[in-house]
Enzyme design. Structure first.
Site: not given
Ligand code: FNR
Length: 380
Positions: A24, A106, A126, A128, A154, A163, A253, A277, A280
Site C-alpha cells: 500500500y 492526513s 490535511q 479531503y 488536497t 492501485r 495540494k 499524489h 497514486r
Molecule cells: C499518500 N498521500 C496522501 N496525500 C494526502 O493528501 N492525503 C493522504 O491521506 C495521503 N495518503 C497517502 C498514503 C500513502 C501510503 C502514500 C505513499 C501517499 C500522498 C502524499 O501526501 C504525497 O503526495 C506523496 O507521498 C509524495 O510522493 P513520495 O514522497 O511518496 O514520492
C-alpha cells in the site's frame, strides 16, 4: 542491516511490515509510470559542482506561512500511518518536531488530530473534501481549536485511482474471509509488527473521522467509506467555504498544471504543493519535479510553492529548491522509516536528509537555501 539511505528504510520496512501495508505504501496507480517518473526525473537532473568557495556557514532554515522551518523539508500527509508503527502519526510528529520541520496529518490518519496535537506540536492538517459538510466543518473547528497552523487541502483525489498492488495483495477487493486469512498469515509471518502494532497499537480506526463512519470495524472498511464519500462536485468556489471555516493559511495540494496554479492564486490560496499524489492517482501524468519550473514561472511570487513526489535525499531537496520550491515534502520516505523502526528511524532519516543537503549545498556553492536557483543546475 543499518540504514544509510531512504532506499534502505524501504528495504527494512518491506521485511517488517505485513505485505498488504508495504505494498500500500510502496505502490502507485495503474502501471506506476508516474511513480517511476517522480524518482527518475529527479535523479536525471545534474547538479553543477562548484569549488573553492568559503562554505563555512550554511543557512538551511526558511520562513514560511508564519513558521520557521529549520530545514526546507516537510512530511507529507500519509494515510493510516498508525498501521505501519504503533500510533505512527504521533511518532512521526515527534520526529518532525525534533528536526524543526512540519508534520502534516492526513484526514485518514489512525491517530486523531487530538492525539497528535497532544505530542506538544499541533500538526499541519490535511483535508479531503467529503460529502458530509457538517462533519467537515466540525473537523476543521477541532483542528483549529487545537492550534493546527496550516490547512493542506488536497484536491487531486475526487476519486481514488486504482492501485493494482492493493488488489493483488488482498488489501482491497478481498472477501471478509480472504482478508481474515491474509491478516492471520501476515501476523504469524511478521511477529515484530504484530506485537508492536496489532497488539499494542490499538485502536485501529481512522481517528479524526471515526465519528462520521457509521459501519465497519476494520481500517479497510473506513477507507471504503471514505472512497464512497469523496465529493466530486468540488470547484475552486468551494475554497470560499473552506476559508469560512479556516482563518489560517490554506495550502492547496495536488496541482500539476500552471493554469490550475493560477486558479489557486485567484481563489486565494496562500500555498501550493506541486504534486501528483506520489504517482497514486492519474498514472501517466508528468513528474512533480518536471511540472515545477512552469508553475514557479506562473505563480512563484504569488504564493508559497512546495513540491512532493520522488524526493529521496537531501540532494533531491536542493534540486527542488533550485527549480522554485520553498520546501520539499516527502511521503513514502517517512512511512518507510516508520515501518522500519518508528520515531528513532524517522529522526535518523531526517538527520540524513540534513547531512545530504549540507553536502549538496557546499559542493554547489550555495550557502543559503533561500538563494537556491536554477544556476545550481547543469541544465544543458
Ligand atoms: C499518500 N498521500 C496522501 N496525500 C494526502 O493528501 N492525503 C493522504 O491521506 C495521503 N495518503 C497517502 C498514503 C500513502 C501510503 C502514500 C505513499 C501517499 C500522498 C502524499 O501526501 C504525497 O503526495 C506523496 O507521498 C509524495 O510522493 P513520495 O514522497 O511518496 O514520492
Amino acid at each position: 542491516m543499518r540504514a544509510a539511505s531512504v532506499s534502505d528504510y524501504r528495504e527494512l520496512a518491506r521485511r517488517r511490515l505485513p505485505r498488504i501495508f508495504f505494498e500500500y505504501i510502496d505502490g502507485g496507480s495503474y502501471a506506476e509510470v508516474t511513480l517511476g517518473r517522480n524518482v527518475a526525473d529527479l535523479e536525471a537532473i545534474a547538479l553543477r559542482q562548484r569549488v573553492m568557495r568559503d562554505m563555512t556557514d550554511l543557512k538551511m532554515s526558511v520562513e514560511t506561512l508564519g513558521q520557521t522551518l529549520s530545514l526546507p523539508v516537510g512530511l507529507s500527509p500519509v494515510g493510516m500511518a498508525g498501521m505501519y508503527g504503533r500510533r505512527g502519526e504521533t511518532q512521526a510528529a515527534r520526529a518532525a518536531a525534533a528536526a524543526g520541520v512540519p508534520f502534516c496529518l492526513s484526514t485518514v490518519g489512525v491517530c486523531s488530530v487530538e492525539e497528535v496535537a497532544a505530542t506538544g506540536t499541533p500538526p499541519w492538517f490535511q483535508l479531503y473534501m467529503l460529502k458530509d459538510r457538517g462533519y467537515m466543518r466540525e473537523l476543521l473547528a477541532r483542528a483549529r481549536e487545537l492550534g493546527s497552523p496550516v490547512l493542506v487541502f488536497t484536491v487531486d483525489l475526487p476519486i481514488p485511482g486504482a492501485r493494482y498492488r492493493d488488489i493483488r495483495s488482498g488489501f482491497t477487493g478481498a472477501s471478509k474471509l480472504e482478508a481474515a486469512l491474509a491478516q492471520a498469515w501476515d501476523g504469524i509471518t511478521h511477529p515484530g509488527w504484530t506485537w508492536d502494532v496489532f497488539v499494542h497499537g490499538r485502536p485501529h480506526t481512522l481517528g479524526s473521522v471515526a465519528g462520521a463512519v457509521k459501519q465497519g470495524g476494520r481500517v479497510t472498511d473506513f477507507l471504503a467509506w471514505i472512497a464512497r464519500n469523496f465529493d466530486r462536485s468540488v470547484t475552486w468556489k468551494d475554497l470560499d467555504w473552506v476559508r469560512e471555516n479556516w482563518d489560517r493559511p490554506i495550502v492547496v495540494k495536488g496541482v500539476l498544471d500552471p493554469e490550475d496554479a493560477r486558479d489557486a492564486v485567484r481563489a486565494g490560496a496562500q500555498g501550493l504543493v506541486v504534486s501528483n499524489h506520489g504517482g497514486r492517482q492519474l498514472d501517466g501524468v508528468r513528474s512533480s519535479i518536471s511540472a515545477l519550473p512552469k508553475i514557479a514561472d506562473a505563480v512563484g511570487n504569488d504564493l508559497e510553492l512546495f513540491m512532493d513526489g520522488g524526493v529521496r535525499s537531501g540532494l533531491d531537496v536542493l534540486k527542488g529548491l533550485a527549480l522554485g520550491a520553498k520546501a520539499c515534502f516527502m511521503g513514502r520516505p517517512w512511512a518507510y522509516a516508520l515501518g522500519a523502526g518508528g520515531e528513532p528511524a524517522i529522526r535518523k532519516m531526517l538527520d540524513t536528509i540534513r547531512a545530504e543537503l549540507a553536502v549538496a549545498m557546499i559542493l554547489t556553492g550555495c550557502n543559503d537555501v533561500r538563494a537556491a536557483g536554477r544556476d545550481l543546475l547543469d541544465l544543458d
